[in-house]
Write a protein that holds these residues in place. Structure first.
Motif, PDB file in Angstrom:
ATOM      1  N   GLY A  24      46.561  33.930  42.641  1.00 40.03           N
ATOM      2  CA  GLY A  24      45.858  33.608  41.411  1.00 40.03           C
ATOM      3  C   GLY A  24      44.613  32.771  41.577  1.00 40.03           C
ATOM      4  O   GLY A  24      43.897  32.536  40.592  1.00 40.03           O
TER       5      GLY A  24
ATOM      6  N   ASN B 248      40.662  37.712  41.661  1.00 42.26           N
ATOM      7  CA  ASN B 248      41.199  37.162  40.414  1.00 42.26           C
ATOM      8  C   ASN B 248      40.111  36.819  39.399  1.00 42.26           C
ATOM      9  O   ASN B 248      40.388  36.738  38.195  1.00 42.26           O
TER      10      ASN B 248
ATOM     11  N   LYS C 140      39.861  39.295  36.454  1.00 41.39           N
ATOM     12  CA  LYS C 140      40.839  39.418  35.378  1.00 41.39           C
ATOM     13  C   LYS C 140      40.100  39.435  34.039  1.00 41.39           C
ATOM     14  O   LYS C 140      39.109  38.739  33.844  1.00 41.39           O
TER      15      LYS C 140
END
Length: 206
Positions: free
Chosen positions: A49, A88, A91
């Motif tokens: 993440g 990430n 996203k």
């Protein structure tokens, strides 16, 4: 002996495409250490993440810029800093693209060159453009909505940032692709390919 810090996300941490974490010997930083030899130290500082510079509203402590200085001091002096971040950043809720991710990487490079309290020399940076995202599945399909096309521009912007900041550069998309199981994470073959490519890139720099 060289200290090599691998600063990344789940692709560095060792996420298995269908869930879980690879054992150490199947993660590319460990493979890299084997290729370079035990007289060098390769540190896996990946975190699932992690972004370049963005605060994730759903995951604590994922802003890569916020933790880089502490990592460099914790493991320092670091000879080579390998940065592979940006997946990430794509996203959907960050609403940014490969250009912004590359600018985030540039902020990390700048941070690595800042003076520290220990007199450590700043590390040589290696910038790795993340692999292209394939067709994400499951929960990741929502998370990475629109990211497939954005990820195809990683190599262009990352190469520019690397050249401007006199960093070594590797385009991961040119040597591997993520697993078709989830379209994002690496299988064991891709981990091996990445370790071999990095070893070839840095072996004469340590």
């Amino acid at each position: 002996m060289a200290t090599i810090l691998c600063y990344g996300d789940s692709l560095t941490w060792g996420s298995v495409p269908n869930g879980g974490r690879y054992p150490k010997h199947l993660r590319w930083p460990t493979m890299l250490n084997e290729l370079l030899g035990k007289h060098h130290q390769v540190i896996n500082f990946g975190l699932p993440g992690r972004t370049t510079i963005w605060n994730d509203p759903f995951l604590e402590g994922r802003n890569g810029l916020s933790y880089l200085q502490a990592a460099l001091e914790t493991f320092g002096p670091v000879d080579i800093l390998i940065i592979m971040l940006g997946t990430n950043d794509l996203k959907r809720y960050f609403n940014v693209g490969a250009y912004e991710a590359a600018k985030g990487v540039e902020k990390l490079i700048e941070k690595s060159k800042m003076p520290n309290n220990h007199g450590f020399p700043h590390p040589r940076c290696v910038v790795i453009a993340p692999p292209n995202i394939l067709s994400p599945t499951g929960a990741m399909a929502e998370n990475f909505d629109g990211a497939i096309e954005k990820s195809q521009h990683f190599h262009h912007y990352y190469q520019d940032v690397a050249a401007h900041n006199k960093c070594l550069f590797l385009n991961a998309a040119g040597i591997l692709q993520p697993s078709t199981i989830d379209g994002v994470h690496l299988d064991t073959q891709a981990n091996t390919q990445l370790a071999q490519a990095i070893q070839a890139l840095i072996k004469d720099k340590i």
